[in-house]
Scaffold this active site. Structure first.
Site, PDB file in Angstrom:
ATOM      1  N   LYS A  81      -0.816   7.534 -23.005  1.00  0.00           N
ATOM      2  CA  LYS A  81      -0.112   7.955 -24.217  1.00  0.00           C
ATOM      3  C   LYS A  81       1.390   7.991 -23.948  1.00  0.00           C
ATOM      4  CE  LYS A  81      -4.370  10.075 -24.761  1.00  0.00           C
ATOM      5  NZ  LYS A  81      -5.115  11.304 -24.547  1.00  0.00           N
ATOM      6  N   PHE A 102      -8.404  20.813 -24.404  1.00  0.00           N
ATOM      7  CA  PHE A 102      -8.685  19.401 -24.598  1.00  0.00           C
ATOM      8  C   PHE A 102     -10.003  19.141 -23.862  1.00  0.00           C
ATOM      9  CE2 PHE A 102      -8.414  14.881 -23.455  1.00  0.00           C
ATOM     10  CZ  PHE A 102      -8.397  14.372 -24.740  1.00  0.00           C
ATOM     11  N   THR A 103     -10.785  18.180 -24.358  1.00  0.00           N
ATOM     12  CA  THR A 103     -12.146  17.988 -23.826  1.00  0.00           C
ATOM     13  C   THR A 103     -12.183  17.899 -22.298  1.00  0.00           C
ATOM     14  OG1 THR A 103     -11.829  15.649 -24.229  1.00  0.00           O
ATOM     15  CG2 THR A 103     -13.091  16.861 -25.876  1.00  0.00           C
ATOM     16  N   ARG A 133     -14.191  14.528 -34.024  1.00  0.00           N
ATOM     17  CA  ARG A 133     -13.591  15.663 -33.338  1.00  0.00           C
ATOM     18  C   ARG A 133     -14.101  16.921 -34.023  1.00  0.00           C
ATOM     19  NH1 ARG A 133     -11.269  14.010 -28.374  1.00  0.00           N
ATOM     20  NH2 ARG A 133     -13.518  13.959 -28.306  1.00  0.00           N
ATOM     21  N   ASP A 191       1.021  20.212 -20.501  1.00  0.00           N
ATOM     22  CA  ASP A 191       0.340  18.925 -20.665  1.00  0.00           C
ATOM     23  C   ASP A 191       1.217  18.093 -21.593  1.00  0.00           C
ATOM     24  OD1 ASP A 191      -1.160  16.739 -21.405  1.00  0.00           O
ATOM     25  OD2 ASP A 191      -3.021  17.843 -21.731  1.00  0.00           O
ATOM     26  N   TYR A 202       0.831  -1.195   0.000  1.00  0.00           N
ATOM     27  CA  TYR A 202       0.000   0.000   0.000  1.00  0.00           C
ATOM     28  C   TYR A 202       0.872   1.253   0.000  1.00  0.00           C
ATOM     29  CZ  TYR A 202      -3.854   3.126   0.922  1.00  0.00           C
ATOM     30  OH  TYR A 202      -4.782   4.131   0.801  1.00  0.00           O
ATOM     31  N   PHE A 207     -20.250  13.462 -26.487  1.00  0.00           N
ATOM     32  CA  PHE A 207     -19.671  12.596 -27.528  1.00  0.00           C
ATOM     33  C   PHE A 207     -19.344  11.205 -26.996  1.00  0.00           C
ATOM     34  CE2 PHE A 207     -15.310  12.648 -26.055  1.00  0.00           C
ATOM     35  CZ  PHE A 207     -15.247  13.822 -25.319  1.00  0.00           C
TER      36      PHE A 207
END
Ligand SMILES: *Cc1c(COP(=O)(O)O)cnc(C)c1O
Length: 482
Positions: free
Chosen positions: A266, A132-133, A389, A223, A80, A455
């Site tokens: 990613k 970005f969404t 998109r 980001d 943990y 979406f």
């Protein structure tokens, strides 16, 4: 990797890996593809993987792992708190970014949740090259507004500009002056600008943004989810980076930006995410959110095996042999499509190829979701799943009016190390068929429209009966072949 082929006409990107585990694919007959897309409410997110031949929805969490990553997973130290696995992640982050401190999170948007909670006050703005969404959803949830300052070239569908994700630096300064620095929660640089076609930001531009933030005392946030593609483009397109190592580029950025966060779905060919910074005080100020939202500070919602694969994957994101594969396959697909005359965003970026649907179906208005319609058409044509998109991915204004997307794109993502070149050629061929039959494609309308992130789970139906016509035309052209 790009090697020189003896016979010029054989020139293709060359993979610097070999495939050692395979997964069987299905290609359904066109009649079943038609049924499947209609059952999914014309939303490619709602298709079943079983019904898909090429899954080009996303590059998120679907990149192929290396032998070293899967081997590392066996070393996972399950505890943990205080696990050796976390120490290996720390070491990898240090190697890639040169930073000592990190906060683990279960994925990229979890980092965004924490940054928005910590820094965005109601009435403030978060400035970015492009939203970005999930980033925008978190900023607006906390009462902030998103301001996008991508340079004008970023929204030109066809261009030969190598860095279409760049900020307009003059506009950045004047916008900060206009609002006053105290009203700016942070400035966020999105590497490999996702929603405008995976377009990179130059190193010079990123460093200039960090300097401007520093001058005004504003937090700069990178980001880095798509940074590995972006670094590939810096090395291949930006003179000052040509002789720098990938590591030098990552370190230079981390030395300038106040905060870096990334999705390891990613960056790192795995699953997970993290926030890192060269500034220990900043990390400390965010620490309390990790046990609250994610998990203890040494796992942050990731399972230990994932952490091991992220750590190994981060080292691989320094390796040009690995990070060139995605962008080179995308460039190949974009070139094939461009040679066929299909309107596609240029130059090729990271992440995937992006079809410019406003030009493919100009008679379908924004209000009938042209990019979603082309997405449904391509699934019917080839069992290929792309991602809308465009306007469908936007959020309505608070008063309910539609916000029309600046670009109506269908993204065909290229998961890293997953497809073979013959599959990429198949994709180009079916897109060409859709292009040749574009006059058959009509619009879509909502049958179920969620109020946020519609979406992901909204449903639509065709306006008229164009989908049956398209499937019949396919049968005519392809005979009894799939
Ligand atoms: C995917 C992505 C995110 C969100 O990451 P998740 O792991 O999917 O939550 C954030 N920013 C960018 C640029 C992305 O591409």
């Amino acid at each position: 990797m790009s090697v020189k082929f003896y016979r010029e006409e054989h020139q293709v990107p060359l993979e610097m890996h070999k495939v050692r585990v395979v997964q069987k694919l299905n290609l359904l007959p066109v009649e079943e593809r038609l049924k499947a897309i209609q059952a999914a409410g014309n939303n490619t997110f709602l298709l079943q993987n079983h019904d898909i031949y090429m899954d080009m929805l996303t590059d998120s969490g679907v990149n192929a792992m290396s032998d070293r990553q899967t081997a590392a997973m066996h070393l996972a130290d399950d505890s943990y708190a205080g696990s050796e696995t976390f120490n290996r992640l720390k070491k990898a982050v240090k190697a890639v970014f040169g930073t000592d401190d990190l906060l683990p999170a279960h994925q990229g948007r979890a980092c965004e949740n924490i940054l928005a909670e910590a820094f965005v006050k109601p009435g403030q703005v978060a400035i970015m090259n492009f939203h970005f969404t999930t980033t925008k959803a978190h900023v607006t949830r906390c009462g902030g507004d998103v301001i996008e300052l991508v340079a004008k070239k970023g929204l030109e569908p066809q261009s030969d500009d190598p860095f279409k994700g760049d900020f307009d630096l003059d506009l950045l300064r004047s916008t900060i002056e206009q609002y006053g620095p105290e009203k700016v929660a942070f400035v966020r640089v999105e590497a490999g600008t996702n929603l405008i076609g995976g377009q990179p930001v130059s190193l010079a531009n990123m460093l200039a943004v960090a300097d401007i933030c520093h001058d005004y005392g504003i937090l700069s946030v990178l980001d880095a989810s798509l940074l590995q593609d972006n670094v590939y483009f810096m090395k291949t397109r930006e003179a000052q980076c040509k002789y720098m190592t990938t590591k030098e580029i990552y370190h230079l950025l981390a030395g300038k930006m106040d905060l870096i966060y990334f999705s390891s779905r990613k960056l790192g060919f795995a699953r997970g995410g993290a926030i890192t910074s060269r500034n220990p005080a900043l990390i400390k100020s965010l620490m309390e959110y990790i046990p609250l939202y994610e998990g203890f500070l040494t796992y942050g919602g990731m399972d230990v095996r994932s952490i091991e694969s992220v750590a190994e994957g981060l080292y691989e994101s320094l390796d040009m042999d690995y990070i060139s594969q995605g962008p080179e396959f995308i460039a190949y697909l974009v070139k094939e499509l461009d040679d066929y005359g299909v309107p596609v965003i240029k130059p090729a970026g990271g992440l995937g190829a992006h079809l410019n649907c406003s030009e493919i179906v100009p008679e379908v208005p924004h209000s009938q979701y042209p990019a979603a319609a082309v997405g449904a058409a391509l699934y019917i044509a080839g069992g290929i799943r792309g991602m809308e998109r465009g306007t469908m991915s936007e959020q309505r204004e608070p008063d309910g009016t539609e916000r029309y997307a600046e670009l109506e794109l269908l993204r065909l993502a290229m998961p890293r190390r997953v497809f073979t070149l013959s599959q990429v050629k198949y994709c180009a061929d079916r897109v060409k068929w859709v292009w040749d039959n574009r006059h058959l494609i009509g619009g879509l309308q909502w049958t179920e429209e969620p109020s946020v992130l519609r979406f992901f789970f909204g449903r639509m139906k065709e306006i008229g009966h164009w989908q049956e016509d398209l499937a019949s035309k396919f049968r005519e052209d392809f005979g009894d072949s799939l």
